[in-house]
Design an enzyme around this catalytic site. Structure first.
Site, PDB file in Angstrom:
ATOM      1  N   ARG A 141      -8.127   8.176   3.747  1.00 36.59           N
ATOM      2  CA  ARG A 141      -7.427   7.233   2.894  1.00 36.59           C
ATOM      3  C   ARG A 141      -7.422   5.865   3.566  1.00 36.59           C
ATOM      4  O   ARG A 141      -7.175   5.750   4.766  1.00 36.59           O
ATOM      5  CB  ARG A 141      -5.988   7.692   2.628  1.00 36.59           C
ATOM      6  CG  ARG A 141      -5.900   8.821   1.589  1.00 36.59           C
ATOM      7  CD  ARG A 141      -6.309   8.315   0.214  1.00 36.59           C
ATOM      8  NE  ARG A 141      -6.247   9.336  -0.824  1.00 36.59           N
ATOM      9  CZ  ARG A 141      -7.284  10.060  -1.213  1.00 36.59           C
ATOM     10  NH1 ARG A 141      -8.456   9.894  -0.618  1.00 36.59           N
ATOM     11  NH2 ARG A 141      -7.169  10.946  -2.174  1.00 36.59           N
TER      12      ARG A 141
ATOM     13  N   GLU B 143      -8.432  -1.722  -2.678  1.00 35.67           N
ATOM     14  CA  GLU B 143      -9.603  -1.338  -3.471  1.00 35.67           C
ATOM     15  C   GLU B 143      -9.455  -1.872  -4.889  1.00 35.67           C
ATOM     16  O   GLU B 143      -8.385  -1.743  -5.492  1.00 35.67           O
ATOM     17  CB  GLU B 143      -9.749   0.190  -3.503  1.00 35.67           C
ATOM     18  CG  GLU B 143     -10.028   0.787  -2.131  1.00 35.67           C
ATOM     19  CD  GLU B 143     -10.249   2.299  -2.180  1.00 35.67           C
ATOM     20  OE1 GLU B 143     -10.286   2.878  -3.293  1.00 35.67           O
ATOM     21  OE2 GLU B 143     -10.391   2.906  -1.110  1.00 35.67           O
TER      22      GLU B 143
ATOM     23  N   HIS C  31     -15.799   4.043  -2.223  1.00 29.40           N
ATOM     24  CA  HIS C  31     -14.967   5.216  -2.506  1.00 29.40           C
ATOM     25  C   HIS C  31     -15.708   6.233  -3.382  1.00 29.40           C
ATOM     26  O   HIS C  31     -15.208   6.698  -4.410  1.00 29.40           O
ATOM     27  CB  HIS C  31     -13.658   4.811  -3.178  1.00 29.40           C
ATOM     28  CG  HIS C  31     -12.544   5.793  -2.952  1.00 29.40           C
ATOM     29  ND1 HIS C  31     -11.226   5.427  -2.856  1.00 29.40           N
ATOM     30  CD2 HIS C  31     -12.559   7.141  -2.794  1.00 29.40           C
ATOM     31  CE1 HIS C  31     -10.472   6.495  -2.669  1.00 29.40           C
ATOM     32  NE2 HIS C  31     -11.262   7.557  -2.631  1.00 29.40           N
TER      33      HIS C  31
END
Length: 317
Positions: free
Chosen positions: A229, A258, A277
């Site tokens: 994460r 993000e 991601h």
């Protein structure tokens, strides 16, 4: 009739599998915004989640008693409200073992064999054989967060002839880990790694875990990979470690912010390999989530505890 509402697209075959497993349930499939108002609140089982459904799924009239989410991480879910409403929450842990392991090694191999430079040179029609070419063989990999993904990663690392060191809360051994440390021994483990792989979930304990002190604890010239994460890493501390040479490079799939802003300094660092991601993405994703769901659905209909991926609200994972 009890109802299953699926918020993700399902193939005809996948729908039939659910119907065959629970013929006494009505199955409704559709994106939330396309479903009639109140559909989610009338669901006994919700397959999928988005922030848009929160109010309807958790209001006083909601029948929702079990939610199967499509992700492994549940840090963005309203965990305390779900707990108060006595909703069972299951995640997609186990789906990501193969794609994330392959993503990790794609980054490690790109770095050791200078493929990230070769791709850049190719776009310039440039023949350049400079650089130092390294090997994974004989190196030490430290896997922080040894669950299903970490164990799979360690298995592949052993096939490359690497020494495997693991870190997990319990310190419980794993057949593919040569040396296992507890989380209290994290700094000791980091000091031994040529490659550091973070696969930890995001919790109160892991937020900002990789700060200046943690990067200082790493071996000089280590390569850091984050597929866990983004908020577990202090980005400013990471930038300092990369610029100073403390870290020789990094492979990043997740970030504190993000999407990563287009003017962020990470974009311009030659020793950083980045993906947006996507480490867990795979064409087999939906089938694997459905496998978890179906196994749990069989147990749910029998009135017994669900066997897979039930979130512990006290641990947040």
């Amino acid at each position: 009739m009890p109802t299953i509402v699926a918020l993700h697209e399902l193939t005809t075959e996948q729908k039939q599998i659910i119907k065959d497993t629970a013929p006494d349930y009505e199955l409704i499939v559709g994106k939330y915004k396309e479903l009639p108002s109140g559909t989610v609140a009338q669901a006994d089982i919700l397959l999928g989640w988005s922030s848009a459904v929160k109010e309807e799924a958790l209001n006083g009239n909601s029948r929702v008693r079990w939610i199967q989410v499509w992700s492994a991480g549940v840090d963005r879910m309203p965990l305390q409200e779900l707990k108060q409403n006595h909703v069972i929450l299951t995640n997609a842990s186990g789906v990501h073992g193969i794609p994330i392991t392959e993503q990790i090694f794609s980054m490690l191999l790109a770095y050791t064999r200078n493929l990230h430079y070769a791709v850049r040179y190719q776009t310039e029609n440039r023949w350049d054989k400079s650089g130092t070419f390294r090997e994974l063989h004989g190196k030490t990999i430290v896997i922080v967060g040894v669950g299903q993904i970490g164990s799979t990663t360690a298995k592949v690392a052993q096939a490359f002839g690497m020494k495997t060191i693991g870190v997990r809360r319990s310190g419980k051994s794993d057949p593919h880990i040569d040396v296992m440390y507890t989380t209290e021994q994290l700094d000791q483990a980091l000091a031994e790694g040529d490659f550091i792989i973070n696969i930890l979930p995001l919790t109160d304990e892991t937020k900002g875990l990789y700060d200046t002190g943690r990067f200082d604890a790493m071996k000089e010239g280590a390569f850091f990979v984050n597929v866990g994460r983004g908020p577990s890493v202090d980005t400013e501390a990471l930038l300092v470690a990369l610029k100073s040479g403390k870290l020789s490079g990094a492979g990043l799939d997740v970030y504190e912010q993000e999407p990563l802003p287009s003017d962020h300094p990470l974009w311009d660092m030659d020793n950083v390999i980045m993906t947006p991601h996507t480490a867990g993405d795979t064409v087999h994703y939906n089938d694997r989530v459905l496998d978890i769901f179906i196994e749990n659905l069989k147990a749910y209909r029998q009135g017994v505890d669900l066997p897979r991926n039930v979130i512990d609200y006290e641990k947040s994972y």
